[in-house]
Design an enzyme around this catalytic site. Structure first.
Site, PDB file in Angstrom:
ATOM      1  N   HIS A  65      -8.401  21.263 -11.010  1.00 33.90           N
ATOM      2  CA  HIS A  65      -8.128  19.875 -10.650  1.00 33.90           C
ATOM      3  C   HIS A  65      -6.715  19.764 -10.115  1.00 33.90           C
ATOM      4  O   HIS A  65      -5.856  20.603 -10.390  1.00 33.90           O
ATOM      5  CB  HIS A  65      -8.302  18.954 -11.857  1.00 33.90           C
ATOM      6  N   CYS A 236      -0.578  16.898 -19.859  1.00 30.57           N
ATOM      7  CA  CYS A 236      -0.639  18.101 -19.027  1.00 30.57           C
ATOM      8  C   CYS A 236      -0.004  17.784 -17.682  1.00 30.57           C
ATOM      9  O   CYS A 236       0.274  16.617 -17.385  1.00 30.57           O
ATOM     10  CB  CYS A 236      -2.076  18.587 -18.869  1.00 30.57           C
TER      11      CYS A 236
END
Length: 730
Positions: A65, A236
């Site tokens: 991603h 993250c």
């Protein structure tokens, strides 16, 4: 809003054998639908994100991603591999691959739905259904949340479940247990987004069925023995997938372990801070993150487990057990600093004045390393080559390895280049403090214009504030969905830079440049009593809050004067006075603990040993432990000594080209002997005052001469020592 995943974005027979090939195969489907405008550029962004940390997860899942300017709208593509593809997970290849693409300026609603999908991946029934689904339309509906895993299984031909029965081992290896996660199977990603959109701390969508067992951690008393309470933070680099998967995994493990666990997800869709009462009541803290935790000081003083975000996904039970063990042993992190670090984010409800001070201090904090590096290099150049080194030719044209003058010119010219960044960095990071990363471009542009028009530091301050305000105003404008992907990389930098440039060149630049010249002329004209009074005032400011905002105002005033290629003699005198005064408080406390140790606690006497080095290095924060324990005696004493030192330094005509260094840059000081006398006079004065004031009180608690007020005084000294460990320049 178009659907983020359709049947055209699903490949149930993904034949790729590497993660790069898998990403390309799924990205090509996005490009075919017009959701990716530049396939090569997007794949480069995916590879960059993959290089930061592998995106494979235990349980046979791969989630490459990224956020990319080449994505027009948030999009999901799903591929199922029969052979498996290595995405770096510890338990082996992934057979379920999700490619998540978010525009660089994706809106919160889209990102919240993506985060809900990431949570669903912790649901064993959800992943088992994906392994058994036989047609692309049903797979897309399942991922969107239009059908439940049970409905998807019922819709398949009778022969289809065979594939699902062959694969559950992978799904069962997921961190969430089937029982704990089954409740979330009924919740669509869109529904799961509701908590975050409501402005409350993001809680797992699977918590609804378990509400009977989870009550408010602050007020509830469900059993005679209160359950162990944990607060956690997950984050993250992209804030899309791992952040929310770790949160879901921790919450599921918390329910299984019988603890009360609440997670704050610091993701791309923003974050809602945990209630301070929740944090205060928590017995332990888990930080699962790969980027810095925002407002980390909130969790200081508690048993803490600090790990990467994948640990939160793969071994949540171990983390919970570890934090409980630390709590049982009494292991805690250091208490929150009582000072005012400029990096601390503003709290909700702060006044404009407080926010303005933090914005300005943010710019100063990023500027100081450039000041220190550039100033010291320039000072070394002068020390090696004399005061004519500024006339030396460029080392690009003339450099002799064996000549000292060449090395002197090199040091001087490198320092000059570093100094050229001061005003742009100041403006850029003031804007950053106001508007985050979008403020950097107009801030740096405005700061560079301030240099061009000779507006100096005043121009940099104005450019930073204007840039932040302009970007904030642009961000509040509602714009079409099609433009959101290019907002942060094209529209905001373009418009904000043009507006700031116009204002700086045409409207306010000339008046600010005039004001800057007036201040410079005033400094250059200081002499006699005026200079001595200014030195005393700066000394008072340096010692008032020991590295706090007032201290930083004086330090910034001094560094602004020398942050030019050819500073005036008055500017160098001011810099010398400021550094001398800043050394006084820690040196005075160190001397006082040496000559009258019985007046100080054992902790303070230990802090006094470190204060020798801190004071000699020009780190005023070395006196904070003493000021925290006894402010009414220590701070006034330090201010008197600092004022005397500042006044004497100005009277002696001591000069300093370096903005930092303490006694280690004495060879670079003009009139060094008199300069050291000024420092010594201030140190002795402060020492005499603090000893006299403490003598009136009597022996310190815990000292050889007495025990009164022991607990309170010792605790204050220990709390203050934490600030010494986080010095800010000057």
């Amino acid at each position: 809003m178009s659907e983020m995943i359709t049947a055209d974005l699903v490949d149930l027979d993904l034949s790729a054998d590497t993660k790069e090939a898998a990403a390309r195969a799924l990205a090509e489907r996005m490009a075919a639908l017009g959701r990716v405008t530049d396939l090569a550029g997007f794949l480069a962004d995916v590879a960059t994100r993959e290089a930061q940390m592998p995106t494979g997860l235990d349980g046979g899942i791969g989630i490459p991603h990224c956020r990319s300017a080449h994505v027009t709208e948030p999009t999901l593509a799903f591929g199922r591999s029969a052979a498996g593809i290595d995405f770096g997970a510890a338990d082996g290849p992934a057979d379920l691959v999700f490619l998540i693409a978010a525009p660089a300026g994706a809106d919160d609603a889209h990102l919240t739905i993506l985060s809900a999908l990431a949570r669903q991946l912790m649901n064993a029934e959800f992943t088992a259904a994906l392994r058994s689904v036989a047609d692309t339309a049903t797979a897309a509906a399942l991922i969107r949340g239009d059908v439940t895993p049970q409905e998807a299984a019922a819709a398949q031909p009778e022969a289809a479940p065979a594939s699902g029965e062959a694969a559950p081992a992978s799904g069962e290896a997921a961190p969430a247990s089937g029982e704990a996660a089954s409740g979330s199977a009924q919740t669509s990603p869109a529904d799961a987004a509701a908590p975050a959109e409501a402005g409350t701390p993001d809680v797992a969508p699977s918590e609804a069925p378990a509400a009977k067992d989870t009550t408010d951690p602050v007020t509830a008393d469900p059993t005679p023995e209160q359950p162990f309470r944990i607060v956690a933070v997950t984050s993250c680099p992209t804030g899309i997938a791992h952040t929310y998967m770790a949160a879901e995994s921790l919450e599921n493990a918390g329910r299984e372990a019988g603890v009360e666990l609440v997670v704050e997800t610091q993701g791309s869709a923003g974050f809602a801070r945990l209630d301070p009462e929740l944090i205060a009541a928590a017995d332990g803290v888990i930080l699962a993150h790969d980027v810095p935790v925002r407002d980390k000081d909130r969790f200081a003083g508690k048993p803490t487990v600090d790990v990467g975000v994948k640990a939160g996904i793969n071994r949540p039970g171990e983390l919970i057990a570890e934090v409980r063990q630390k709590a049982a042993r009494g292991e805690t992190t250091a208490p929150a600093a009582a000072g005012t670090p400029v990096e601390r984010t503003g709290e909700p409800g702060e006044g404009y004045g407080t926010k303005l001070r933090k914005w300005l201090m943010s710019g100063v904090s990023y500027m100081v390393p450039f000041v220190a590096a550039g100033g010291l290099l320039i000072a070394i150049g002068f020390a090696l080559g004399g005061y004519k080194v500024n006339k030396a030719p460029s080392v690009m044209d003339h450099f002799v390895w064996t000549q000292t003058d060449s090395w002197a010119a090199l040091m001087f010219q490198i320092g000059g280049v570093a100094f050229a960044f001061l005003v742009p960095v100041l403006a850029g990071y003031i804007a950053y403090g106001i508007a985050d990363r979008p403020g950097l471009v107009p801030g740096f542009v405005g700061g560079s214009i301030a240099l061009t028009i000779n507006a100096g530091f005043l121009g940099g301050l104005a450019a930073g504030l204007i840039s932040g305000a302009v970007v904030t105003a642009i961000q509040r404008v509602r714009i079409p969905q099609a433009l959101r992907g290019i907002m942060p990389v094209v529209v905001i930098p373009l418009i904000s830079s043009a507006v700031v440039g116009f204002l700086m060149f045409v409207v306010i630049g000339k008046p600010i440049a005039t004001a800057q010249k007036g201040m410079t002329d005033w400094l250059s004209g200081l002499s006699g009593a005026n200079a001595v009074l200014l030195g005393a005032l700066l000394g008072l400011m340096m010692c008032f809050d020991l590295g706090g905002p007032v201290n930083k105002v004086a330090y910034t005033f001094a560094t602004a004067g020398i942050a030019v290629s050819d500073p005036s003699d008055s500017a160098m005198k001011i810099m010398a006075a400021v550094m001398a005064a800043g050394m006084v408080p820690p040196l005075a406390m160190a001397l006082a603990t040496t000559v009258r140790g019985r007046l100080f606690t054992e902790t303070e006497r230990e802090n006094g040993k470190a204060a020798w080095v801190l004071g000699a290095s020009f780190i005023s924060e070395g006196a904070i432990p003493f000021a925290a324990a006894d402010p009414l005696r220590v701070i006034p004493s330090a201010m008197v000594g600092g004022a005397l030192t500042g006044a004497l330094s100005m009277a002696f005509g001591a000069t300093l080209r370096a903005p930092h260094g303490g006694v280690f840059v004495v060879p670079l000081i003009g009139n060094p002997f008199l300069y050291l006398i000024a420092v010594a006079a201030g140190v002795c004065t402060s020492t005499a005052l603090v000893v006299a004031l403490k003598t009136l009180r009597g022996s310190a608690p815990g000292a050889p001469g007495g025990e009164q007020e022991k607990g309170e005084h010792e605790q204050a000294a220990r709390a203050g020592s934490a600030d010494r460990e986080q010095p800010v320049a000057a």
